[in-house]
Design a protein around this motif. Structure first.
Motif, PDB file in Angstrom:
ATOM      1  N   PHE A 406       0.641  -1.151   0.009  1.00 59.39           N
ATOM      2  CA  PHE A 406       0.171  -0.201  -0.087  1.00 59.39           C
ATOM      3  C   PHE A 406       1.089   1.174   0.094  1.00 59.39           C
ATOM      4  O   PHE A 406       0.423   2.139  -0.694  1.00 59.39           O
ATOM      5  N   ILE A 407       1.939   1.268   0.725  1.00 59.78           N
ATOM      6  CA  ILE A 407       2.876   2.395   0.868  1.00 59.78           C
ATOM      7  C   ILE A 407       3.763   2.601  -0.342  1.00 59.78           C
ATOM      8  O   ILE A 407       4.104   3.828  -0.985  1.00 59.78           O
ATOM      9  N   LEU A 408       4.480   1.552  -0.875  1.00 58.30           N
ATOM     10  CA  LEU A 408       5.522   1.431  -1.447  1.00 58.30           C
ATOM     11  C   LEU A 408       5.345   2.431  -2.922  1.00 58.30           C
ATOM     12  O   LEU A 408       6.069   3.336  -3.155  1.00 58.30           O
ATOM     13  N   PRO A 409       4.183   2.001  -3.437  1.00 62.97           N
ATOM     14  CA  PRO A 409       4.076   2.842  -4.908  1.00 62.97           C
ATOM     15  C   PRO A 409       3.650   4.464  -4.731  1.00 62.97           C
ATOM     16  O   PRO A 409       3.957   5.213  -5.602  1.00 62.97           O
ATOM     17  N   SER A 410       3.250   4.787  -3.704  1.00 60.60           N
ATOM     18  CA  SER A 410       2.890   6.053  -3.147  1.00 60.60           C
ATOM     19  C   SER A 410       4.041   6.946  -2.922  1.00 60.60           C
ATOM     20  O   SER A 410       3.963   8.252  -3.002  1.00 60.60           O
ATOM     21  N   GLU A 411       5.329   6.366  -2.658  1.00 59.67           N
ATOM     22  CA  GLU A 411       6.419   7.027  -2.650  1.00 59.67           C
ATOM     23  C   GLU A 411       7.553   6.827  -3.273  1.00 59.67           C
ATOM     24  O   GLU A 411       8.673   7.423  -3.082  1.00 59.67           O
ATOM     25  N   THR A 412       7.470   6.172  -4.455  1.00 62.75           N
ATOM     26  CA  THR A 412       8.487   5.424  -5.377  1.00 62.75           C
ATOM     27  C   THR A 412       8.591   6.418  -6.504  1.00 62.75           C
ATOM     28  O   THR A 412       9.663   6.736  -7.259  1.00 62.75           O
ATOM     29  N   PHE A 413       7.209   6.978  -6.932  1.00 59.80           N
ATOM     30  CA  PHE A 413       7.419   7.480  -8.359  1.00 59.80           C
ATOM     31  C   PHE A 413       7.108   9.030  -8.261  1.00 59.80           C
ATOM     32  O   PHE A 413       6.670   9.589  -7.299  1.00 59.80           O
ATOM     33  N   PRO A 414       7.452   9.892  -9.473  1.00 57.32           N
ATOM     34  CA  PRO A 414       7.278  11.189  -9.654  1.00 57.32           C
ATOM     35  C   PRO A 414       5.813  11.448  -9.403  1.00 57.32           C
ATOM     36  O   PRO A 414       5.086  10.856  -9.722  1.00 57.32           O
ATOM     37  N   PRO A 415       5.791  12.952  -8.753  1.00 53.14           N
ATOM     38  CA  PRO A 415       4.620  13.425  -8.346  1.00 53.14           C
ATOM     39  C   PRO A 415       3.480  13.638  -9.681  1.00 53.14           C
ATOM     40  O   PRO A 415       2.241  13.325  -9.511  1.00 53.14           O
ATOM     41  N   GLU A 416       3.783  13.838 -10.793  1.00 51.83           N
ATOM     42  CA  GLU A 416       3.050  14.038 -12.111  1.00 51.83           C
ATOM     43  C   GLU A 416       2.345  12.630 -12.313  1.00 51.83           C
ATOM     44  O   GLU A 416       1.244  12.720 -12.879  1.00 51.83           O
ATOM     45  N   VAL A 417       3.171  11.519 -12.130  1.00 50.24           N
ATOM     46  CA  VAL A 417       2.147  10.185 -12.282  1.00 50.24           C
ATOM     47  C   VAL A 417       2.348   9.187 -11.069  1.00 50.24           C
ATOM     48  O   VAL A 417       2.266   8.215 -11.129  1.00 50.24           O
ATOM     49  N   ARG A 418       2.143   9.744  -9.963  1.00 48.33           N
ATOM     50  CA  ARG A 418       2.279   9.184  -8.718  1.00 48.33           C
ATOM     51  C   ARG A 418       1.160   8.282  -8.413  1.00 48.33           C
ATOM     52  O   ARG A 418       1.119   7.239  -8.211  1.00 48.33           O
ATOM     53  N   THR A 419       0.115   9.011  -8.567  1.00 41.87           N
ATOM     54  CA  THR A 419      -1.461   8.105  -8.352  1.00 41.87           C
ATOM     55  C   THR A 419      -1.530   7.672  -9.382  1.00 41.87           C
ATOM     56  O   THR A 419      -2.192   6.409  -9.431  1.00 41.87           O
ATOM     57  N   THR A 420      -1.131   7.755 -10.830  1.00 42.01           N
ATOM     58  CA  THR A 420      -1.580   6.817 -12.004  1.00 42.01           C
ATOM     59  C   THR A 420      -0.615   5.540 -11.791  1.00 42.01           C
ATOM     60  O   THR A 420      -1.332   4.383 -11.980  1.00 42.01           O
ATOM     61  N   LEU A 421       0.630   5.550 -11.505  1.00 40.41           N
ATOM     62  CA  LEU A 421       1.550   4.037 -11.275  1.00 40.41           C
ATOM     63  C   LEU A 421       0.992   3.607  -9.792  1.00 40.41           C
ATOM     64  O   LEU A 421       1.180   2.433  -9.697  1.00 40.41           O
ATOM     65  N   ASN A 422       0.430   4.288  -8.883  1.00 35.53           N
ATOM     66  CA  ASN A 422       0.077   3.712  -7.683  1.00 35.53           C
ATOM     67  C   ASN A 422      -1.210   2.907  -8.089  1.00 35.53           C
ATOM     68  O   ASN A 422      -1.305   1.765  -7.698  1.00 35.53           O
TER      69      ASN A 422
END
Length: 533
Positions: A406-422
């Motif tokens: 639950f946590i890892l995707p939300s802190e791994t990717f750049p902000p512009e696509v953070r929720t998309t890749l999450n």
């Protein structure tokens, strides 16, 4: 004394910041409570409905499985869709839309009626309404996780996100207890009674899935700001506004930004996405396969034969024959795992917790499968041991990959696509959940028909152990520990929060961290006075 107004302004801004972050974390937590409750409550409801409208669980097993799986298919669509929407319009606006869909889906589910003359078609109605519900609850995953991490400092990001996610455990325990209480008050519908019995117990249980969203309506309407085109975002909104809007608000050029396709073209994100999406996929094969078809597993653990046509559903009586009691015991065993994760997430780290979780899950599943014959022959004591082993699979799921994925995707990717890749990672999890929930019961039934009931459960548990070992291997190779590391894009967000002659200073502590803007001249005066003193 000229610096005193600046100090009062700092204190006021600090209180405002804490209030805004606390509200965001509360909204995320209650959203997760609603999501988990709506996913779990069907376990009891579909048993009640199958006996009321079909005369028994086996009489409409295909429709029951369709109703159980429809919410997962909807969740995949919701995660992919609202993950992208969250990056386009902002996290808070997207979360409001997902909660509206969840409210609608839960309410319509409670009003399920047969479609035509076939009484079992009530489950078809339920499958359609829960698909809509699934779209809503699926969108909550990437949005609530991202809001929780973006609202927190580096030092406490894991703890806060874990605390938000722990509401899933509360819902897992609440769902069977609520169903049990409602069945005690309104009674279990008579087998085969169809529409002659209103089925108030299961209808109210499903309708209560809308209650958390209704309670959030006042909170989600606050702090929306944006009065007119020239108004600046408040500190509350800045955490969830689109990145492009924040750049424009600060009067800065758009600059280089990441899109979904440009991010996926960068090799450095391939292994990260494999770690976040692949780990979630493998974990949910076991977790939701066991959760959604828990009645089947527990009936085998307690060696309870399927009720014959006309018999009452297994929702009353002692622990061995009461599905609600069994589910509550399993949930209670697993619940502490969430809070062990809260305690250790920022101390031990995400990667280590996920590794030990997969390893312990594999051990518990293997022990349950290999020792099944011995435990079954040991009588009541053996059944208690089987229940504890089965509960431990959920404990180490929660103190393990259930919290970390639950946590890892939300802190791994750049902000512009953070929720998309999450959302993509979460969707891969629900794809695994769909696979597990649709494969485990047929696997168990097929093996049981060929080699006996004991073999069916044994090999199902061993299959879960093998999937857990695969999750361990994937975590070891592709998951990085982000404990205490700044989220990607944090420098940009910090830079955008500066405005004119202001300087930004990081504020740590509380339930979150934001960057408090203090007038530069006030900061300089305070520094001079400290040096003079």
């Amino acid at each position: 004394l000229r610096w005193q107004p600046a100090c009062f302004a700092v204190a006021a801004r600090l209180r405002q910041r804490d209030s805004a972050m606390n509200r965001k974390l509360l909204i995320s937590a209650i959203s997760n409570l609603s999501t988990a409750y709506n996913l779990v409550i069907i376990n009891v409801s579909h048993v009640t409905i199958a006996y009321q409208y079909c005369g028994g669980a086996d009489a409409c097993s295909a429709q029951v499985e369709a109703a159980s799986t429809a919410v997962l298919v909807g969740a995949i669509l919701g995660q992919l869709t609202f993950g992208y929407i969250g990056d386009c319009v902002g996290r808070s606006a997207a979360l409001r839309l997902t909660m509206a869909l969840s409210l609608f889906g839960a309410t319509i589910s409670a009003a399920a009626v047969p479609l035509g003359g076939d009484s079992s078609s009530v489950l078809t109605f339920l499958a359609l309404s829960r698909f809509v519900l699934g779209v809503g609850v699926g969108g909550v995953y990437p949005l609530s996780a991202t809001i929780a991490t973006e609202s927190s400092s580096n030092a406490e990001r894991g703890r806060n996100a874990s605390l938000v996610f722990s509401m899933q455990g509360v819902a897992n325990l609440a769902a069977p207890l609520v169903s049990w209480a409602l069945l005690a008050v309104f009674g279990v519908p008579a087998t085969g009674s169809g529409g002659a019995d209103p089925g108030l117990a299961w209808r109210l249980a499903l309708a209560l899935g809308a209650l958390p969203g209704l309670l959030l309506v006042p909170c989600m309407g606050e702090g929306r700001g944006g009065q007119g085109g020239g108004a600046r975002h408040t500190a509350d909104e800045r955490m969830s506004a689109p990145i492009a809007a924040l750049r424009a608000e600060a009067g800065r050029p758009a600059g280089p930004s990441s899109t979904l396709l440009s991010t996926l073209r960068q090799r450095k994100y391939w292994s990260k996405l494999l770690g976040t999406a692949g780990g979630w996929f493998l974990f949910d094969i076991t977790f939701y396969g066991n959760s959604l078809f828990q009645p089947t597993v527990l009936s085998s653990v307690f060696h309870v034969d399927q009720a014959a046509a006309g018999d009452a559903p297994p929702l009353q009586g002692d622990l061995a024959h009461n599905l609600c009691a069994q589910m509550a015991v399993v949930a209670a065993i697993g619940l502490p795992g969430y809070y062990v994760s809260v305690w250790l997430m920022d101390r031990v780290g995400r990667r280590r917790i996920q590794l030990q979780g997969f390893a312990c899950m594999a051990a518990a599943f293997a022990a349950l499968g290999l020792a099944y014959d011995s435990l079954e022959s040991a009588g009541a004591g053996g059944r208690v041991a089987m229940l504890l082993l089965y509960g431990l699979t959920f404990f180490f799921s929660n103190f393990g990959p259930n919290s970390t994925t639950f946590i890892l995707p939300s802190e791994t990717f750049p902000p512009e696509v953070r929720t998309t890749l999450n959302g993509f990672s979460a969707a891969m999890g629900k794809l695994g959940a769909t696979l597990g929930s649709s494969a485990f019961k047929p696997m168990k039934d097929g093996i049981s028909a060929a080699w006996g009931p004991a073999a069916g459960l044994r090999w199902t548990m061993l299959a879960c152990a093998a999937v857990s070992l695969a999750g361990f291997a994937l975590t070891y190779g592709f998951v990085e520990d982000r404990r205490g590391i700044a989220m990607e894009g944090a420098a940009t967000a910090r830079e955008e929060d500066n405005n004119g002659g202001a300087s930004a200073a990081p504020i740590e502590g509380g339930l979150g961290a934001a960057f408090l803007t203090v007038p530069a001249n006030a900061t300089a005066e305070a520094r001079v006075r400290r040096e003079a003193a």
